[in-house]
Enzyme design. Sequence first.
Site, PDB file in Angstrom:
ATOM      1  N   SER A  26       4.696  -3.330 -10.264  1.00 32.03           N
ATOM      2  CA  SER A  26       4.964  -1.902 -10.991  1.00 32.03           C
ATOM      3  C   SER A  26       5.857  -2.186 -11.952  1.00 32.03           C
ATOM      4  CB  SER A  26       5.862  -1.250  -9.709  1.00 32.03           C
ATOM      5  OG  SER A  26       4.811  -0.909  -8.541  1.00 32.03           O
ATOM      6  N   ARG A  30       5.381  -1.020 -16.242  1.00 33.07           N
ATOM      7  CA  ARG A  30       6.555  -0.115 -16.854  1.00 33.07           C
ATOM      8  C   ARG A  30       7.255  -0.763 -18.027  1.00 33.07           C
ATOM      9  NH1 ARG A  30       5.181   1.397 -11.808  1.00 33.07           N
ATOM     10  NH2 ARG A  30       5.482   3.828 -11.175  1.00 33.07           N
ATOM     11  N   ARG A 126     -11.939   4.873  -7.670  1.00 35.69           N
ATOM     12  CA  ARG A 126     -10.655   5.637  -7.337  1.00 35.69           C
ATOM     13  C   ARG A 126     -10.379   7.168  -8.072  1.00 35.69           C
ATOM     14  NH1 ARG A 126      -6.168   1.035  -7.358  1.00 35.69           N
ATOM     15  NH2 ARG A 126      -5.205   2.727  -6.116  1.00 35.69           N
ATOM     16  N   SER A 172       3.250  10.253  -4.735  1.00 33.13           N
ATOM     17  CA  SER A 172       2.500   9.364  -5.524  1.00 33.13           C
ATOM     18  C   SER A 172       3.285   9.024  -6.841  1.00 33.13           C
ATOM     19  CB  SER A 172       1.210   9.714  -5.989  1.00 33.13           C
ATOM     20  OG  SER A 172       0.670   8.789  -7.059  1.00 33.13           O
ATOM     21  N   ASP A 322       2.172  -0.101   0.156  1.00 33.79           N
ATOM     22  CA  ASP A 322       1.245  -1.388  -0.221  1.00 33.79           C
ATOM     23  C   ASP A 322       1.493  -2.463   0.727  1.00 33.79           C
ATOM     24  OD1 ASP A 322       0.260  -0.216  -2.656  1.00 33.79           O
ATOM     25  OD2 ASP A 322       2.156  -1.192  -4.033  1.00 33.79           O
TER      26      ASP A 322
END
Length: 436
Positions: A26, A30, A126, A172, A322
């Site tokens: 993640s 970013r 998705r 989310s 996750d």
Amino acid sequence: MPSDCITVSRATRGLHGTIIIPGDKSISHRVALLGAMAEGRMNVRNYLCSEDCLNTLRAMQQLGARVIPGAEPENFTLCGTGMRPTAPRQDIDCGNSGTGMRLMAGMLAAMPFRSRMYGDSSLCSRPMGRIMAPLSAMGARIRSCGQKPGCAPLEIEGTDLHSIEYTLPMASAQVKSAILLAGMLLEGRTIVHQPAITRDHTERLFGHFGIPCEVSADGLSISVQGKAHPVAKDITIPGDISSAAFWLVAASIVPGSEVCLRNVGLNPTRDAIIHVLRRMGAHIAISLTSDAGEPYGDITIRAAEQLHGTTIEAHEIPNLIDEIPVLSVAAAYASGTTSIRNAAELRVKESDRIATTAGNLRAMGAQVQEYPDGMEITGGAPLHGATMDSYGDHRIAMGFLMAGLNADGETTLLNCRNINTSYPGFAEHLRVLTGY
Ligand code: S3P
């Protein structure tokens, strides 16, 4: 057997050794996005060189950012565009990455050019409506042109956006971040309210790059001031706790284990796996190395005498979303029942992780009750090895290889190539820790 399957059997001597966990997925995405927008150059250390994050880095190079390679692939210098990105010459390949596509959509929507993003078959199934709705409310011109309605590929006609105040219909971090990344590019203040706390890497990195961002005391509302001027600054990315989670579980369930995981990110919006495993009876000791920016440290795990079932609370779900496949494996080896509900989001991950986790647990002999929003696992009985599909889902592949380390007979996972999307070097770590 096809070449992309992995077979394991019981680790009779337990797992032993020390490994350095690769960079956080993640945070790597970013850093690539914000570093590409920033003014100046920055040294990036421990970037996750997985397919997902390399796709995002390549996309940023298409927008004009420059990468000067370092001595190792995970260390490089990233030269930003100073908020003057160029139009990509080709369609952007997001591979398997929902994070890459959703976060990039927020930025691309506010840029003065056309772009098109595509991905693999899992990504193209998705839901993208969750980012298209708020971005469209900001004035974005974004069109889904996939075979499935509301799915990738996405075509974006960049334009000037306006700020909004938006309440997320689901917890989310990806949707929150897509809106905040668009918000930093436009005029005015953009505000996002979330129903539960989700990973806060975007907010922390806004601080790192000097982008004005405020978070309410309860952590549920975040605002960003637009027309920001991110400034490049060196960064070291901690190891991914979601990758560490596989070894946390394996070392807990396999008798005789003692494992040390180095440089693991310990962000409090990501560490519920540690709290839940401890609650189940795991022996986990933490030594904090750094508390600045993103906290990280070393984790030592010893085999548990016996894990016990637990109830995962609704507020914990986004914090370990996750980790649920591998946590379910721990639950199957724990005495009593583990309840995982309020987790319908699992149905729209790289695979339908409720169906794929429950199916594979049953294939190994575990007792599972499936619900639309989760499952109840009654554990404690020995599991047996099986040949199972990973459904092209990296976390299903790795999670069930961990299950195989304490099962009778051989466990084979098919279609493991996707492990490279998040954990390059996984097979080597498996070899080091098990001695195979
Ligand atoms: C991520 C957020 C989570 C997580 C994903 C990475 C991120 O997804 O499942 O692997 O980096 O923001 P959602 O925020 O969509 O639940």
